[in-house]
Design a protein around this motif. Structure first.
Motif, PDB file in Angstrom:
ATOM      1  N   MET A   1      58.475  31.832 -45.381  1.00 19.71           N
ATOM      2  CA  MET A   1      57.915  33.170 -45.183  1.00 19.71           C
ATOM      3  C   MET A   1      57.321  33.315 -43.782  1.00 19.71           C
ATOM      4  SD  MET A   1      56.264  34.100 -48.906  1.00 19.71           S
ATOM      5  CE  MET A   1      56.308  35.863 -48.625  1.00 19.71           C
ATOM      6  N   ALA A   2      56.859  32.202 -43.218  1.00 21.17           N
ATOM      7  CA  ALA A   2      56.252  32.246 -41.884  1.00 21.17           C
ATOM      8  C   ALA A   2      57.283  32.171 -40.763  1.00 21.17           C
ATOM      9  CB  ALA A   2      55.255  31.099 -41.739  1.00 21.17           C
ATOM     10  N   THR A   3      58.421  31.505 -41.001  1.00 23.12           N
ATOM     11  CA  THR A   3      59.337  31.204 -39.888  1.00 23.12           C
ATOM     12  C   THR A   3      60.754  31.746 -40.061  1.00 23.12           C
ATOM     13  OG1 THR A   3      60.054  29.086 -40.836  1.00 23.12           O
ATOM     14  CG2 THR A   3      58.071  29.063 -39.451  1.00 23.12           C
ATOM     15  N   ALA A   4      61.117  32.185 -41.273  1.00 20.39           N
ATOM     16  CA  ALA A   4      62.496  32.640 -41.498  1.00 20.39           C
ATOM     17  C   ALA A   4      62.533  33.919 -42.313  1.00 20.39           C
ATOM     18  CB  ALA A   4      63.305  31.547 -42.184  1.00 20.39           C
ATOM     19  N   SER A   5      61.572  34.797 -42.050  1.00 21.34           N
ATOM     20  CA  SER A   5      61.500  36.062 -42.784  1.00 21.34           C
ATOM     21  C   SER A   5      62.441  37.072 -42.133  1.00 21.34           C
ATOM     22  CB  SER A   5      60.054  36.580 -42.789  1.00 21.34           C
ATOM     23  OG  SER A   5      59.952  37.732 -43.585  1.00 21.34           O
ATOM     24  N   ALA A   6      63.728  36.837 -42.333  1.00 23.28           N
ATOM     25  CA  ALA A   6      64.746  37.680 -41.705  1.00 23.28           C
ATOM     26  C   ALA A   6      65.965  37.734 -42.610  1.00 23.28           C
ATOM     27  CB  ALA A   6      65.141  37.115 -40.345  1.00 23.28           C
TER      28      ALA A   6
ATOM     29  N   LEU B   1      70.132  37.734 -43.306  1.00 27.01           N
ATOM     30  CA  LEU B   1      71.169  36.784 -42.888  1.00 27.01           C
ATOM     31  C   LEU B   1      72.107  37.409 -41.862  1.00 27.01           C
ATOM     32  CD1 LEU B   1      72.210  35.295 -46.379  1.00 27.01           C
ATOM     33  CD2 LEU B   1      70.313  34.614 -44.902  1.00 27.01           C
ATOM     34  N   GLY B   2      72.767  36.542 -41.110  1.00 27.04           N
ATOM     35  CA  GLY B   2      73.862  36.975 -40.268  1.00 27.04           C
ATOM     36  C   GLY B   2      73.509  37.457 -38.877  1.00 27.04           C
ATOM     37  N   GLY B   3      72.262  37.277 -38.455  1.00 31.47           N
ATOM     38  CA  GLY B   3      71.880  37.707 -37.115  1.00 31.47           C
ATOM     39  C   GLY B   3      72.094  36.626 -36.074  1.00 31.47           C
ATOM     40  N   HIS B   4      71.955  37.009 -34.795  1.00 31.77           N
ATOM     41  CA  HIS B   4      72.133  36.066 -33.699  1.00 31.77           C
ATOM     42  C   HIS B   4      70.820  35.416 -33.282  1.00 31.77           C
ATOM     43  CE1 HIS B   4      76.302  37.209 -33.166  1.00 31.77           C
ATOM     44  NE2 HIS B   4      75.948  38.489 -33.165  1.00 31.77           N
ATOM     45  N   PHE B   5      69.697  35.888 -33.832  1.00 33.28           N
ATOM     46  CA  PHE B   5      68.391  35.384 -33.410  1.00 33.28           C
ATOM     47  C   PHE B   5      67.949  34.235 -34.310  1.00 33.28           C
ATOM     48  CE2 PHE B   5      68.078  39.136 -36.024  1.00 33.28           C
ATOM     49  CZ  PHE B   5      67.136  38.813 -36.994  1.00 33.28           C
ATOM     50  N   ALA B   6      66.932  33.511 -33.834  1.00 30.23           N
ATOM     51  CA  ALA B   6      66.571  32.228 -34.443  1.00 30.23           C
ATOM     52  C   ALA B   6      66.126  32.357 -35.900  1.00 30.23           C
ATOM     53  CB  ALA B   6      65.469  31.564 -33.620  1.00 30.23           C
TER      54      ALA B   6
ATOM     55  N   PRO C   1      68.955  38.318 -50.037  1.00 34.93           N
ATOM     56  CA  PRO C   1      68.535  37.145 -50.804  1.00 34.93           C
ATOM     57  C   PRO C   1      67.047  36.867 -50.661  1.00 34.93           C
ATOM     58  CG  PRO C   1      69.692  36.466 -48.821  1.00 34.93           C
ATOM     59  CD  PRO C   1      69.836  37.947 -48.910  1.00 34.93           C
ATOM     60  N   GLN C   2      66.480  36.214 -51.675  1.00 37.57           N
ATOM     61  CA  GLN C   2      65.064  35.824 -51.659  1.00 37.57           C
ATOM     62  C   GLN C   2      64.952  34.496 -50.911  1.00 37.57           C
ATOM     63  OE1 GLN C   2      65.732  36.350 -55.832  1.00 37.57           O
ATOM     64  NE2 GLN C   2      63.755  37.341 -56.070  1.00 37.57           N
ATOM     65  N   THR C   3      65.015  34.570 -49.578  1.00 33.15           N
ATOM     66  CA  THR C   3      65.149  33.376 -48.751  1.00 33.15           C
ATOM     67  C   THR C   3      64.043  32.367 -48.990  1.00 33.15           C
ATOM     68  OG1 THR C   3      66.163  34.800 -47.078  1.00 33.15           O
ATOM     69  CG2 THR C   3      65.576  32.574 -46.405  1.00 33.15           C
ATOM     70  N   GLU C   4      62.811  32.839 -49.128  1.00 26.69           N
ATOM     71  CA  GLU C   4      61.700  31.912 -49.340  1.00 26.69           C
ATOM     72  C   GLU C   4      61.848  31.153 -50.652  1.00 26.69           C
ATOM     73  OE1 GLU C   4      60.427  35.866 -51.036  1.00 26.69           O
ATOM     74  OE2 GLU C   4      61.530  35.159 -49.276  1.00 26.69           O
ATOM     75  N   LEU C   5      62.366  31.825 -51.681  1.00 29.40           N
ATOM     76  CA  LEU C   5      62.565  31.148 -52.962  1.00 29.40           C
ATOM     77  C   LEU C   5      63.764  30.205 -52.906  1.00 29.40           C
ATOM     78  CD1 LEU C   5      61.806  34.013 -55.515  1.00 29.40           C
ATOM     79  CD2 LEU C   5      60.256  32.419 -54.363  1.00 29.40           C
ATOM     80  N   LEU C   6      64.743  30.545 -52.108  1.00 31.70           N
ATOM     81  CA  LEU C   6      65.874  29.632 -51.908  1.00 31.70           C
ATOM     82  C   LEU C   6      65.397  28.333 -51.259  1.00 31.70           C
ATOM     83  CD1 LEU C   6      68.653  32.078 -50.652  1.00 31.70           C
ATOM     84  CD2 LEU C   6      68.355  31.143 -52.956  1.00 31.70           C
TER      85      LEU C   6
END
Length: 416
Positions: free
Chosen positions: A44-49, A51-56, A262-267
Motif C-alpha cells: 500500500m505504501a510503495t505499489a499503490s498503482a 497494472l501496466g504502466g511504465h512507472f516504477a 486487482p487488490q494488489t496489496e492483498l495479492l
C-alpha cells in the motif's frame, strides 16, 4: 524427528501476543502472521498503482500480481500460474463461474449439488440451474460414515449429468471426502467437476493433479492469509469458456476472468501467506521447493492438530447430553479436519457460544452457512451446532479451558 515448534509458530501471529483469547473460530477465518500484514502494508505504501504502466509503482504492482498467481499455483499444484484466477472470495468466484459455465449448458441437462456443502457451493449452482432450465440432483452424505460415498453418487449419474459441485471437507462435520474417487466417477459420466476446498486448505495441501477435477476453489483468509478467493481451472477449459468481461479486457489467461482493478496489496499478502507456509515447513525440518516445504508444514500441522482433536473429542464425548456431529473414532481422524461440532440435548448452541465468549474463547453457533447439512441431520436451522475449529497455532491449554467452560454448563442442565 523435529519437535513441533509451537512457541515459534505462535510468535509469528500478532493476535496471539500477550493475549489469553482462545481463537477456536478458525473455520470462519484464521489468524494472519506478521509477514502477511507487513507485505500488505508495504504494498500500500510503495505499489499503490494500477497494472501496466511504465512507472516504477505500476511495475512493482505488476510483479506483485504475477508473484501471487505463481504462489497460488504452487499451493494447489497447478500446471501453470495462468490457471489461477483470484477474486474477492470463493462465493463470488462461484457465482461468476456459474454465469460462465451456465452458458455452455442447455435445458434438461443435469447438475449435482451435495447435502454436505457450505451454501457458497450450492446457491450459485441452483441459480445457474434456474437460469438455464437445468435439472438439479441432490447428493447426500452417509450419516454413519459422515462422508459422501461412491454408492451415494452412483445412482445420480447419467448421460445427462454435466456438472458436479463437490465438497472436499465439511465446514460443519469436518469430514473429508475421497474427492479423487468421486471425481473419477463423475468424469467417466462426462461431467465437469468443481471442488470446494475452502475447509480443507487450512489443514491439508490441495493437489489438483492428484484429484483430477476441472476446478478447485479455496479462500486464503481460511489458510492464514488476506480476504481473497483462489480459483484453479484447467487451462483448456478456461480458454474455451465464454467469460463475462468488459470489451477492452485482455483475452489472455487469467486476465479474461479477472474483472476490475486487482487488490494488489492483498495479492502481496497472498504470496506472503504461501511463503509463511514454506517457512513453517523449514522450521518443522523440511526442505526442497516451496511446495515441498509447504507439504512438510502441513504434515507437521496434521500430526499436531490430531492430538488436539483427540483431546477435544475425548472431552466432549465424556460429557452427558453431548452429541457429536462428525467422526468421533480417533482411528478415523485421518478422514476429518479438526472442525468439531456438537449439540446438547437440553442446552441451546447459542448459550454455549455466549458462555464461552464470556471466558474469552471464540467459537461459533448456528448453521454457519451449512444449511443443507443441518437439514440433512434434522437439526434446527436456527440452533445448528456449536462449532469449535482448531488450527496449528492452538494449544492444549486452550482445549482444556474450552472443555472446562463447556462442563460448567452441562451439569446444570442435567440437574434442571
Amino acid at each position: 524427528m523435529t519437535l513441533y515448534p509451537l512457541d515459534l509458530i505462535r510468535s509469528r501471529f500478532p493476535a496471539l501476543r500477550n493475549s489469553r483469547t482462545a481463537h477456536l473460530d478458525n473455520p470462519a477465518g484464521t489468524l494472519v502472521p506478521e509477514p502477511v500484514i507487513a507485505a500488505v502494508a508495504e504494498t500500500m505504501a510503495t505499489a499503490s498503482a494500477n497494472l501496466g504502466g511504465h512507472f516504477a509503482a505500476s511495475q512493482r504492482a505488476d510483479a506483485i500480481w504475477r508473484a501471487a498467481h505463481e504462489a497460488a499455483a504452487d499451493f494447489v499444484n497447478a500446471a501453470s500460474w495462468q490457471e489461477i484466477v483470484i477474486g474477492p472470495n470463493m462465493t463470488t468466484l462461484a457465482y461468476q463461474m456459474a454465469r460462465v459455465i451456465g452458458k455452455t449448458l442447455k435445458p434438461g441437462d443435469e447438475i449435482i449439488v451435495t447435502r454436505m456443502d457450505h451454501e457458497g457451493d450450492i446457491s450459485p449452482w441452483l441459480d445457474m440451474a434456474e437460469r438455464h432450465g437445468l435439472v438439479v440432483k441432490w447428493l447426500p452424505f452417509d450419516k454413519e460414515t459422515w462422508r459422501i460415498e461412491p454408492d451415494n453418487l452412483a445412482p445420480l449419474l447419467s448421460s445427462r449429468t454435466k456438472f458436479l459441485a463437490l465438497n472436499y471437507a465439511s465446514n460443519m462435520t469436518g469430514s473429508i471426502n475421497e474427492v479423487a474417487a468421486l471425481t473419477a466417477m463423475a468424469k467417466a459420466a462426462g461431467a465437469l467437476v468443481w471442488i470446494d476446498a475452502v475447509q480443507l486448505a487450512p489443514h491439508h495441501l490441495p493437489d489438483v493433479q492428484a484429484i483430477g477435477c476441472d476446478f478447485l476453489v479455496c479462500s486464503s483468509y481460511k489458510f492464514f492469509g488476506p480476504h481473497l478467493g483462489v480459483l484453479w481451472g484447467r487451462e483448456a477449459l478456461l480458454r474455451a469458456l465464454p467469460p463475462h468481461r468488459v470489451r477492452c479486457q485482455s483475452d489472455d489467461l487469467p486476465d479474461r476472468f479477472s474483472t476490475g482493478t486487482p487488490q494488489t496489496e492483498l495479492l502481496a499478502g497472498l504470496t506472503a501467506t504461501i511463503d509463511y507456509l514454506a517457512w513453517a515447513g523449514e522450521h518443522t525440518g523440511h526442505s526442497g521447493t516451496r511446495r515441498e516445504k509447504m507439504a512438510g508444514a502441513y504434515q507437521a500441522f496434521d500430526a499436531y492438530e490430531a492430538g488436539l482433536t483427540r483431546q477435544l473429542v475425548g472431552g466432549l464425548t465424556a460429557l452427558p447430553g453431548v452429541r457429536l456431529m462428525g467422526i468421533a473414532n480417533p482411528n478415523l481422524f485421518s478422514r476429518r479436519v479438526p472442525t468439531v461440532s456438537f449439540v446438547h440435548d437440553r442446552i441451546s448452541t447459542h448459550r454455549f457460544a455466549e458462555a464461552l465468549a464470556a471466558e474469552d474463547i471464540n467459537v461459533w453457533s448456528g448453521h454457519n452457512y451449512a444449511l443443507e447439512p443441518a437439514r440433512h441431520l434434522g437439526l434446527s436451522e436456527d440452533e445448528g451446532v456449536v462449532r469449535i475449529g482448531i488450527a496449528h497455532y492452538n494449544t492444549a491449554e486452550e482445549i482444556d479451558r474450552t472443555l472446562a467452560a463447556i462442563a460448567k454448563l452441562v451439569p446444570k442442565a442435567a440437574m434442571s
